[in-house]
Design a protein around this motif. Structure first.
Motif, PDB file in Angstrom:
ATOM      1  N   UNK A   9      13.192 -41.262  -4.935  1.00 55.30           N
ATOM      2  CA  UNK A   9      13.200 -40.343  -3.797  1.00 55.30           C
ATOM      3  C   UNK A   9      12.687 -38.965  -4.197  1.00 55.30           C
ATOM      4  N   UNK A  10      12.127 -38.259  -3.215  1.00 55.95           N
ATOM      5  CA  UNK A  10      11.657 -36.893  -3.408  1.00 55.95           C
ATOM      6  C   UNK A  10      12.854 -35.982  -3.682  1.00 55.95           C
ATOM      7  N   UNK A  12       4.568 -25.832  -7.774  1.00 54.60           N
ATOM      8  CA  UNK A  12       4.755 -27.269  -7.556  1.00 54.60           C
ATOM      9  C   UNK A  12       3.616 -27.757  -6.673  1.00 54.60           C
ATOM     10  N   UNK A  13       2.868 -28.742  -7.153  1.00 60.16           N
ATOM     11  CA  UNK A  13       1.738 -29.295  -6.403  1.00 60.16           C
ATOM     12  C   UNK A  13       2.114 -30.613  -5.743  1.00 60.16           C
ATOM     13  N   UNK A  14       2.933 -31.426  -6.435  1.00 62.72           N
ATOM     14  CA  UNK A  14       3.290 -32.762  -5.941  1.00 62.72           C
ATOM     15  C   UNK A  14       4.667 -33.122  -6.482  1.00 62.72           C
ATOM     16  N   UNK A  15       5.526 -33.669  -5.580  1.00 63.68           N
ATOM     17  CA  UNK A  15       6.846 -34.107  -6.010  1.00 63.68           C
ATOM     18  C   UNK A  15       7.765 -32.911  -6.182  1.00 63.68           C
ATOM     19  N   UNK A  16       8.663 -32.981  -7.104  1.00 57.76           N
ATOM     20  CA  UNK A  16       8.940 -34.088  -8.013  1.00 57.76           C
ATOM     21  C   UNK A  16       9.768 -35.183  -7.343  1.00 57.76           C
ATOM     22  N   UNK A  17       9.607 -36.381  -7.875  1.00 54.08           N
ATOM     23  CA  UNK A  17      10.364 -37.536  -7.418  1.00 54.08           C
ATOM     24  C   UNK A  17      11.312 -37.961  -8.524  1.00 54.08           C
TER      25      UNK A  17
END
Length: 174
Positions: free
Chosen positions: A79-80, A92-97
């Motif tokens: 999950x995110x 933060x560019x993507x996520x974190x998951x």
């Protein structure tokens, strides 16, 4: 018979739509990364998923040569994670998951200085500098005017050779 064919068509459409949305996410992500390092993108590593992408922004240089994209890969993305606190120079560019880290790949235009104690290895005409620290493998290479550094834990599931293979794929596919 018609129901079976219809079901196959529906499954194919779902697969195509699912794959294209993931690619669109990384197209947008790559566009964002290019704002920091114009020639970098998210390398695909077969069998792994991207867990997070951060950019360490070096505010001391105007040339943006020292910005570093840090991509963490996992073999099982969860999950995110919301409301991530970072330092002011980290974006933060993507996520974190949620997920177990398999390896972290850093990409930068800055040339990385490495220790003389690092060993060398050549895979597919790519010169790799590496060292092991306990059960961690650190790998560095310079390719197409970018520096790549990987840190991954050697386990029964992810051997030293697999780390070299994943790193080489990431570098040559970027």
């Amino acid at each position: 018979m018609k129901t079976g064919k219809l079901m196959v068509v529906i499954l194919l459409l779902i697969t195509i739509i699912g794959c294209s949305s993931e690619q669109q996410n990384f197209t947008k992500t790559n566009d964002t990364i290019k704002e920091y390092i114009d020639t970098a993108k998210v390398p695909a590593i077969p069998g792994l998923e991207v867990e997070s992408i951060f950019v360490n922004i070096d505010k001391e240089t105007k040339e943006e040569l020292r910005n570093t994209v840090v991509i963490t890969y996992t073999d099982e993305k969860g999950k995110l994670i919301k409301n991530v606190n970072t330092e002011s120079n980290v974006s933060v560019i993507y996520g974190p998951y949620e997920g177990k880290k398999v390896l972290t790949l850093s990409i930068s235009k800055a040339k990385v200085e490495y220790s003389n104690e690092m060993q060398t290895k050549n895979i597919d005409n790519l010169e790799l500098f590496y060292t092991k620290v306990e059960d961690n493998l650190l790998i560095y290479s310079r390719h197409n005017e970018l520096s790549y550094t990987s840190e991954g834990r050697i386990t029964n599931e992810y051997t030293e050779e697999q780390h070299f293979e994943m790193f080489t794929q990431a570098v040559t596919n970027n």
